[in-house]
Design a protein around this motif. Structure first.
Motif, short mmCIF file in Angstrom:
data_model
loop_
_atom_site.label_atom_id
_atom_site.label_comp_id
_atom_site.label_asym_id
_atom_site.label_seq_id
_atom_site.Cartn_x
_atom_site.Cartn_y
_atom_site.Cartn_z
N PRO A 77 0.28 -9.92 0.57
CA PRO A 77 0.14 -10.29 -0.82
C PRO A 77 -1.32 -10.45 -0.78
CG PRO A 77 1.91 -11.72 0.41
CD PRO A 77 1.33 -10.70 1.48
N GLY A 78 -1.82 -10.20 -1.95
CA GLY A 78 -3.40 -10.34 -2.30
C GLY A 78 -4.08 -9.12 -1.96
N GLN A 79 -3.48 -7.80 -1.33
CA GLN A 79 -4.13 -6.89 -1.08
C GLN A 79 -3.87 -5.71 -1.96
OE1 GLN A 79 -4.25 -5.82 2.91
NE2 GLN A 79 -4.61 -7.85 3.65
N ASN A 80 -4.57 -4.92 -2.33
CA ASN A 80 -4.19 -4.04 -3.45
C ASN A 80 -3.83 -2.84 -2.84
OD1 ASN A 80 -4.59 -5.53 -5.68
ND2 ASN A 80 -6.80 -5.02 -5.62
N PRO A 81 -2.54 -2.16 -2.88
CA PRO A 81 -2.12 -1.01 -2.50
C PRO A 81 -2.97 0.46 -3.25
CG PRO A 81 -0.31 -1.77 -4.01
CD PRO A 81 -1.48 -2.78 -3.95
N GLN A 82 -2.70 1.36 -2.59
CA GLN A 82 -3.09 2.71 -3.20
C GLN A 82 -2.08 3.24 -4.13
OE1 GLN A 82 -6.08 4.31 -3.08
NE2 GLN A 82 -6.75 2.37 -2.09
N PRO A 83 -2.05 3.59 -5.41
CA PRO A 83 -1.05 4.23 -6.27
C PRO A 83 -0.38 5.40 -5.39
CG PRO A 83 -3.20 4.04 -7.47
CD PRO A 83 -3.47 3.59 -6.09
N PRO A 84 0.92 5.58 -5.65
CA PRO A 84 1.70 4.86 -6.56
C PRO A 84 2.28 3.75 -6.25
CG PRO A 84 2.80 7.08 -5.33
CD PRO A 84 1.52 6.72 -4.98
N TYR A 85 2.68 3.00 -7.04
CA TYR A 85 3.45 1.73 -6.71
C TYR A 85 3.88 1.12 -8.12
CZ TYR A 85 -0.85 -1.25 -7.57
OH TYR A 85 -1.82 -1.61 -8.44
N PHE A 86 4.96 0.60 -7.86
CA PHE A 86 5.59 -0.12 -9.01
C PHE A 86 4.98 -1.87 -8.85
CE2 PHE A 86 8.91 2.86 -8.73
CZ PHE A 86 8.93 3.27 -10.04
N ASP A 87 4.43 -2.17 -9.99
CA ASP A 87 3.94 -3.73 -10.08
C ASP A 87 5.07 -4.58 -10.58
OD1 ASP A 87 2.13 -5.53 -9.43
OD2 ASP A 87 0.48 -5.00 -10.91
N LEU A 88 5.63 -5.33 -9.68
CA LEU A 88 6.81 -6.27 -10.29
C LEU A 88 6.28 -7.50 -10.45
CD1 LEU A 88 9.25 -4.83 -7.58
CD2 LEU A 88 9.17 -4.19 -9.95
#
Length: 180
Positions: free
Chosen positions: A152-163
């Motif tokens: 949590p708190g770290q940003n993933p590289q796309p693609p991802y679903f933001d729930l």
């Protein structure tokens, strides 16, 4: 008399060998349909229990029209929520490193982060989990490992679903005044 005894012994030995050979073929023939049935059951479960929905890229979007050779290789599409970002595992690589006994133990106790419905796998019968294992193993290892979990708190590289969970609605003034 001795010749007769030897002849009978030879005939009995020959008959026993033939009977043993027949039993060996019968045993093999009996196992082949059982294995075939187990693989068919595993394929059915992967198709209907939702395994492909996440673990096979493009499966849901194509309404299941993905060649079986591409099934269950994991996905680079993440699911980000309050737990962090998770990625569907490459089941073909994962199960290629496990024995059936290890898989049965692992799947009976599986606890994962969302979105994996681990409870559904744990609730399957031993035979259903065996069927899934045998089917996935029959596909052979393929693909790349899925990306690693991102806390949590770290940003993933796309693609991802933001729930994103909506904020709780404010409590109405009249509800607090009446003690509700």
């Amino acid at each position: 008399m001795i010749r007769s005894a030897l002849a009978v012994t030879a005939l009995l030995s020959l008959a026993a060998c033939q009977q043993g050979e027949h039993a060996r073929h019968a045993s093999t023939d009996h196992k082949a349909p059982a294995q075939k049935d187990l693989l068919a059951r595993g394929e059915y479960l992967a198709r209907t229990a939702g395994c492909n929905d996440c673990h096979t890229p493009g499966y849901a979007e194509s309404q299941g029209a993905v060649d079986k050779a591409q099934w269950l290789v994991g996905s680079p599409v993440g699911f980000r929520g309050p737990w962090g970002t998770t990625y569907p595992t490459n089941l073909r690589l994962k199960l290629s490193t496990m024995t059936e006994t290890q898989w049965l133990d692992y799947s009976a106790k599986l606890r994962t982060r969302p979105l994996m419905p681990d409870f559904a796998l744990r609730d399957m019968t031993l035979e259903d989990r065996r069927a899934i294992y045998q089917f996935v193993r029959s596909l052979g290892p393929a693909g790349q490992p899925a990306p690693a979990f991102i806390p949590p708190g770290q940003n993933p590289q796309p693609p991802y679903f933001d729930l994103v969970l909506p904020a709780a609605p404010p409590v109405a003034a009249s509800a607090t005044a009446s003690g509700s």
